[in-house]
Design a protein around this motif. Sequence first.
Motif, PDB file in Angstrom:
ATOM      1  N   VAL A 310       2.556  -7.663 -12.926  1.00 48.50           N
ATOM      2  CA  VAL A 310       2.223  -6.407 -12.902  1.00 48.50           C
ATOM      3  C   VAL A 310       0.984  -5.580 -13.118  1.00 48.50           C
ATOM      4  CG1 VAL A 310       3.313  -4.205 -12.478  1.00 48.50           C
ATOM      5  CG2 VAL A 310       4.660  -6.482 -11.989  1.00 48.50           C
ATOM      6  N   GLU A 311       0.416  -5.741 -14.842  1.00 44.38           N
ATOM      7  CA  GLU A 311      -0.489  -5.028 -15.122  1.00 44.38           C
ATOM      8  C   GLU A 311      -1.441  -4.746 -14.444  1.00 44.38           C
ATOM      9  OE1 GLU A 311      -2.129  -1.253 -17.470  1.00 44.38           O
ATOM     10  OE2 GLU A 311       0.766  -2.101 -17.173  1.00 44.38           O
ATOM     11  N   GLY A 312      -1.820  -6.139 -13.932  1.00 44.91           N
ATOM     12  CA  GLY A 312      -3.259  -6.705 -12.977  1.00 44.91           C
ATOM     13  C   GLY A 312      -3.559  -6.349 -12.319  1.00 44.91           C
ATOM     14  N   LEU A 313      -2.118  -6.228 -11.459  1.00 45.56           N
ATOM     15  CA  LEU A 313      -2.341  -5.935 -10.181  1.00 45.56           C
ATOM     16  C   LEU A 313      -2.108  -5.041  -9.500  1.00 45.56           C
ATOM     17  CD1 LEU A 313       0.975  -8.240  -8.373  1.00 45.56           C
ATOM     18  CD2 LEU A 313      -1.571  -8.352  -7.900  1.00 45.56           C
ATOM     19  N   LYS A 314      -2.345  -3.347 -10.286  1.00 48.70           N
ATOM     20  CA  LYS A 314      -2.849  -2.591 -10.418  1.00 48.70           C
ATOM     21  C   LYS A 314      -4.434  -1.998  -9.770  1.00 48.70           C
ATOM     22  CE  LYS A 314       0.775  -0.969 -13.208  1.00 48.70           C
ATOM     23  NZ  LYS A 314       1.330  -0.007 -14.892  1.00 48.70           N
ATOM     24  N   GLU A 315      -4.772  -3.360 -10.578  1.00 55.43           N
ATOM     25  CA  GLU A 315      -6.599  -3.196 -10.697  1.00 55.43           C
ATOM     26  C   GLU A 315      -7.516  -3.133  -9.067  1.00 55.43           C
ATOM     27  OE1 GLU A 315      -8.017  -1.434 -12.799  1.00 55.43           O
ATOM     28  OE2 GLU A 315      -6.468  -0.673 -14.507  1.00 55.43           O
ATOM     29  N   MET A 316      -6.024  -4.494  -8.248  1.00 55.88           N
ATOM     30  CA  MET A 316      -6.863  -5.037  -7.274  1.00 55.88           C
ATOM     31  C   MET A 316      -5.570  -4.070  -6.433  1.00 55.88           C
ATOM     32  SD  MET A 316      -8.862  -7.355  -7.993  1.00 55.88           S
ATOM     33  CE  MET A 316      -9.044  -8.731  -6.577  1.00 55.88           C
ATOM     34  N   ASN A 317      -4.972  -3.123  -5.982  1.00 52.85           N
ATOM     35  CA  ASN A 317      -4.360  -2.403  -4.977  1.00 52.85           C
ATOM     36  C   ASN A 317      -5.252  -2.355  -4.072  1.00 52.85           C
ATOM     37  OD1 ASN A 317      -1.598  -1.902  -4.761  1.00 52.85           O
ATOM     38  ND2 ASN A 317      -2.739   0.314  -5.216  1.00 52.85           N
ATOM     39  N   LYS A 318      -6.499  -1.672  -3.681  1.00 52.25           N
ATOM     40  CA  LYS A 318      -6.863  -1.621  -2.439  1.00 52.25           C
ATOM     41  C   LYS A 318      -7.378  -2.936  -1.455  1.00 52.25           C
ATOM     42  CE  LYS A 318      -9.965   2.036  -4.250  1.00 52.25           C
ATOM     43  NZ  LYS A 318     -11.424   2.295  -4.434  1.00 52.25           N
ATOM     44  N   SER A 319      -7.303  -4.181  -1.740  1.00 50.56           N
ATOM     45  CA  SER A 319      -7.279  -4.847  -0.741  1.00 50.56           C
ATOM     46  C   SER A 319      -5.829  -5.471  -0.384  1.00 50.56           C
ATOM     47  CB  SER A 319      -8.115  -6.415  -1.386  1.00 50.56           C
ATOM     48  OG  SER A 319      -9.585  -5.903  -1.432  1.00 50.56           O
ATOM     49  N   VAL A 320      -4.717  -5.427  -1.276  1.00 50.75           N
ATOM     50  CA  VAL A 320      -3.608  -5.568  -0.999  1.00 50.75           C
ATOM     51  C   VAL A 320      -3.119  -4.875  -0.390  1.00 50.75           C
ATOM     52  CG1 VAL A 320      -1.491  -5.950  -2.440  1.00 50.75           C
ATOM     53  CG2 VAL A 320      -3.641  -6.999  -3.868  1.00 50.75           C
ATOM     54  N   GLU A 321      -3.580  -3.217  -0.360  1.00 51.50           N
ATOM     55  CA  GLU A 321      -2.499  -2.378   0.423  1.00 51.50           C
ATOM     56  C   GLU A 321      -3.201  -2.811   1.143  1.00 51.50           C
ATOM     57  OE1 GLU A 321      -0.752  -0.322   0.192  1.00 51.50           O
ATOM     58  OE2 GLU A 321      -0.362  -0.114  -2.272  1.00 51.50           O
ATOM     59  N   ARG A 322      -3.823  -2.966   1.626  1.00 51.90           N
ATOM     60  CA  ARG A 322      -5.246  -2.683   3.524  1.00 51.90           C
ATOM     61  C   ARG A 322      -4.106  -4.834   3.945  1.00 51.90           C
ATOM     62  NH1 ARG A 322     -11.329  -2.024   1.647  1.00 51.90           N
ATOM     63  NH2 ARG A 322     -10.395   0.182   1.234  1.00 51.90           N
ATOM     64  N   VAL A 323      -3.722  -5.210   3.331  1.00 50.98           N
ATOM     65  CA  VAL A 323      -3.508  -6.609   4.299  1.00 50.98           C
ATOM     66  C   VAL A 323      -2.207  -6.564   4.020  1.00 50.98           C
ATOM     67  CG1 VAL A 323      -2.430  -9.086   3.290  1.00 50.98           C
ATOM     68  CG2 VAL A 323      -4.996  -8.465   2.637  1.00 50.98           C
ATOM     69  N   ARG A 324      -1.053  -5.436   3.701  1.00 54.00           N
ATOM     70  CA  ARG A 324       0.138  -5.152   3.119  1.00 54.00           C
ATOM     71  C   ARG A 324       0.742  -3.657   4.138  1.00 54.00           C
ATOM     72  NH1 ARG A 324       0.903  -2.663  -1.496  1.00 54.00           N
ATOM     73  NH2 ARG A 324       1.620  -4.288  -2.638  1.00 54.00           N
ATOM     74  N   GLY A 325      -0.422  -3.065   5.217  1.00 51.86           N
ATOM     75  CA  GLY A 325      -0.435  -2.206   5.549  1.00 51.86           C
ATOM     76  C   GLY A 325      -0.865  -3.024   7.198  1.00 51.86           C
ATOM     77  N   ALA A 326      -1.207  -4.137   7.680  1.00 50.66           N
ATOM     78  CA  ALA A 326      -1.167  -5.192   8.694  1.00 50.66           C
ATOM     79  C   ALA A 326      -0.164  -6.034   8.801  1.00 50.66           C
ATOM     80  CB  ALA A 326      -2.579  -5.799   8.252  1.00 50.66           C
ATOM     81  N   VAL A 327       0.706  -5.765   7.722  1.00 48.85           N
ATOM     82  CA  VAL A 327       1.823  -7.338   7.935  1.00 48.85           C
ATOM     83  C   VAL A 327       3.020  -6.057   7.529  1.00 48.85           C
ATOM     84  CG1 VAL A 327       3.446  -8.444   6.303  1.00 48.85           C
ATOM     85  CG2 VAL A 327       1.222  -8.484   6.439  1.00 48.85           C
ATOM     86  N   ARG A 328       2.744  -5.052   6.871  1.00 53.09           N
ATOM     87  CA  ARG A 328       3.607  -3.858   7.944  1.00 53.09           C
ATOM     88  C   ARG A 328       3.488  -3.470   9.216  1.00 53.09           C
ATOM     89  NH1 ARG A 328       2.775  -0.463   4.375  1.00 53.09           N
ATOM     90  NH2 ARG A 328       3.518  -1.310   3.050  1.00 53.09           N
ATOM     91  N   TYR A 329       3.165  -3.895   9.297  1.00 56.31           N
ATOM     92  CA  TYR A 329       2.683  -2.790  11.364  1.00 56.31           C
ATOM     93  C   TYR A 329       3.180  -4.070  12.076  1.00 56.31           C
ATOM     94  CZ  TYR A 329      -0.192  -1.939  15.771  1.00 56.31           C
ATOM     95  OH  TYR A 329       0.264  -1.486  16.170  1.00 56.31           O
ATOM     96  N   VAL A 330       2.910  -4.882  12.412  1.00 53.30           N
ATOM     97  CA  VAL A 330       3.011  -6.406  12.657  1.00 53.30           C
ATOM     98  C   VAL A 330       4.900  -6.294  12.869  1.00 53.30           C
ATOM     99  CG1 VAL A 330       3.309  -8.933  13.193  1.00 53.30           C
ATOM    100  CG2 VAL A 330       1.381  -7.504  13.108  1.00 53.30           C
ATOM    101  N   ARG A 331       5.395  -6.468  11.604  1.00 56.73           N
ATOM    102  CA  ARG A 331       6.718  -6.521  11.571  1.00 56.73           C
ATOM    103  C   ARG A 331       7.846  -5.142  11.992  1.00 56.73           C
ATOM    104  NH1 ARG A 331       9.057 -10.491   8.337  1.00 56.73           N
ATOM    105  NH2 ARG A 331      10.221  -8.354   7.483  1.00 56.73           N
ATOM    106  N   GLN A 332       6.829  -4.563  12.312  1.00 56.91           N
ATOM    107  CA  GLN A 332       7.943  -2.928  12.081  1.00 56.91           C
ATOM    108  C   GLN A 332       8.483  -3.394  13.669  1.00 56.91           C
ATOM    109  OE1 GLN A 332       5.070   0.327  12.362  1.00 56.91           O
ATOM    110  NE2 GLN A 332       6.249   0.612   9.903  1.00 56.91           N
TER     111      GLN A 332
END
Length: 692
Positions: A310-332
């Motif tokens: 979890v500590e490491g994922l804080k530094e890779m947040n931008k790419s993860v957030e963009r993919v998470r946003g795409a997944v969220r949009y499709v599943r809504q």
Amino acid sequence: MSTEPTSIKGSVTPPTSIDSENSGVGASSQANMTTGKRKATPQRSEVWSHFTKIINSEGASKAKCNYCQKEFCCDVKKNGTGLLKYHIGSCKKNPSNVVDRSQGQLVLPRKGVEGGEGHLSTWRFDQEACRKGLAQMIVIDELPFKFVESEGFKKFMFVACPKFHIPSRTTMTRDVYQLYLDERVKIKQLLKSSCSRVCLTTDTWTSLQRVNYLCITAHFIDNDWKLNKKILNFCPISSHKGESIRMVIEKCLLNWGIDKLFTVTVDNASSNDVAIGYLRKKFNPRGGLVQNGKYLHMRCMAHIVNLIVVEGLKEMNKSVERVRGAVRYVRQSPARLQKFKECVVMEKIECKKMLCLDVCTRWNSTYLMLDTAQKFERAFERFEEQDTNFRAKLERGEGWPSVDDWANVRNLKDFLEHFYEVTLRISGTSYVTSNNFFDELSEIDILLRDAQLNSNVDFNVMAIKMKEKYDKYWGDIDKMNLLMFVACVLDPRQKLKYLEFALSEMSSSEKACEMMQKLKESLYELFDEYKPPLYSTCSQSSVPTHVSLGEPQQKMTRRMQALYKKRELEIGGEDKTSELDKYLAEANEDFIEDFDILLWWKMNSPRFPILSKMARDVLAIPVSTVASESTFSTGGRVLDQYRSSLTPKIVQALVCTQDWIRKSSSQEDIKKIEEQIQELDMIENGIFVVLF
């Protein structure tokens, strides 16, 4: 003498409600004479085929059973026939209820049925055995008690076994609790007969009804060198504070008669530190702990891995957030999800999984989301062509996932996969995990060192943050439980040679030497505690000065052996080579993937009787609390919104008994445990969560 029936063992108290079958029967003769009509013959109840009406010595009307000769009140207006019907089904002398002693029916082998695999057997009808089997089905399959009163089950039993008298839901509740008590006696006897110490895992949970529960699980290796995991308690606690936890644990251990503790594996909550400190203070004076309780506290490895990632994922947040946003949009929207599935088909992507949304605080759910999403990159591109709002909405938020983002996600997914597999390996409960602790530790160390050499700047920063968290818990040997290193030594494939090599690779030579010195000191101190007192088998008080001729030959032989051992010790002194030294001096076993460490110790325990006792305790240590956490999945299903009125006593009986009687697999599927925990978190949060 007439007697009223009492409740039969294993049965409920007979019903007292009036059976209305014969109510309203028999109009007055005066009314018949007035109307001039002939009196109608009342419909006779079926119970009178099994009872005979009599008048006892007191002049009271009674119904006498034709089988056992018991007498019951038979006033239809006051008592009805419900009581008589109940007796027909429970009377042990009723031919329909009596166990058939004649030749049984042949039963073919059935796969997946305990006791029915691989051999023929015979079957005879037995009412009590059927009731016990029904209780086991209720527990194992997590069925509601009212299941026995359902119409479909009654129809099935009438076809499958017409002789079986189906009990009521109240009777079924009592049968289940009696099954719990019977199995509890067996588990208690198993704990008593096993001379090894007990390791515990414990964790807390809050149900849908906002009730706090504490689960306590025991881990030990029995006399046959089989690893056992048994849930001891699943009960409510007043709060998650250390005082409440320690009171429940102490009461549980007293009720089970456990006075020898080895370790308690918990997560990093401060309340657990308070509880373990109290247990150390209480059990140490009784001699129930080793090394004055120095090794009692064991931190959950899975939780520490979670904190590191979890500590490491804080530094890779931008790419993860963009993919998470795409997944969220499709599943809504169901319409969007259906359109996305069509895009998957058109892109000819073969994947049985579908997009899943993660929970930001659960890194392994993030890994599962990224693992699935990166397989559908082409489908996302086609979906963007068909849905004009897709890109626009994402760009107003975190942004559209670019090619670089997908590359980062793939690299991150490959990196997290190692930690995910480590978590699964250390989460097992049907196989030994303590001997693999150091292997998994060194694996994580190598992963973080390699990540720091990555050309990607983001990965470098992430690896540095993770290494800092790693060093906080595992960088100093004084902060770690040395029993995990002892477990590595007791693995005949590793021993001290492997440890010394690995530590020298992971740290400087000076620090490695210091760690090895502390480890050897702890190893020999622990071994000395397991050694019996000096000359305990041939002390001077036990060796006679003369031999009586009247003693049996067997006793004379033992005394002569004792005299011989004493003389050898006086002449040559004690053999300085201990079992531990002999074990360490032998060549290491080869590194085999399916090496059975418990079988090795079972075969070699005659050569190392003292060291094998120490190995039984050390190898039983669980390195994670998943055994207790996975229980909350069962608890979540037992205490769902439809069965929230179950008492804590019955909840504990259901959860514990299921753990005790469910058939365990020799090759445990950790992913199945993970799915169960996901179910529980989905109940609590309404979203996809993995609890590690």
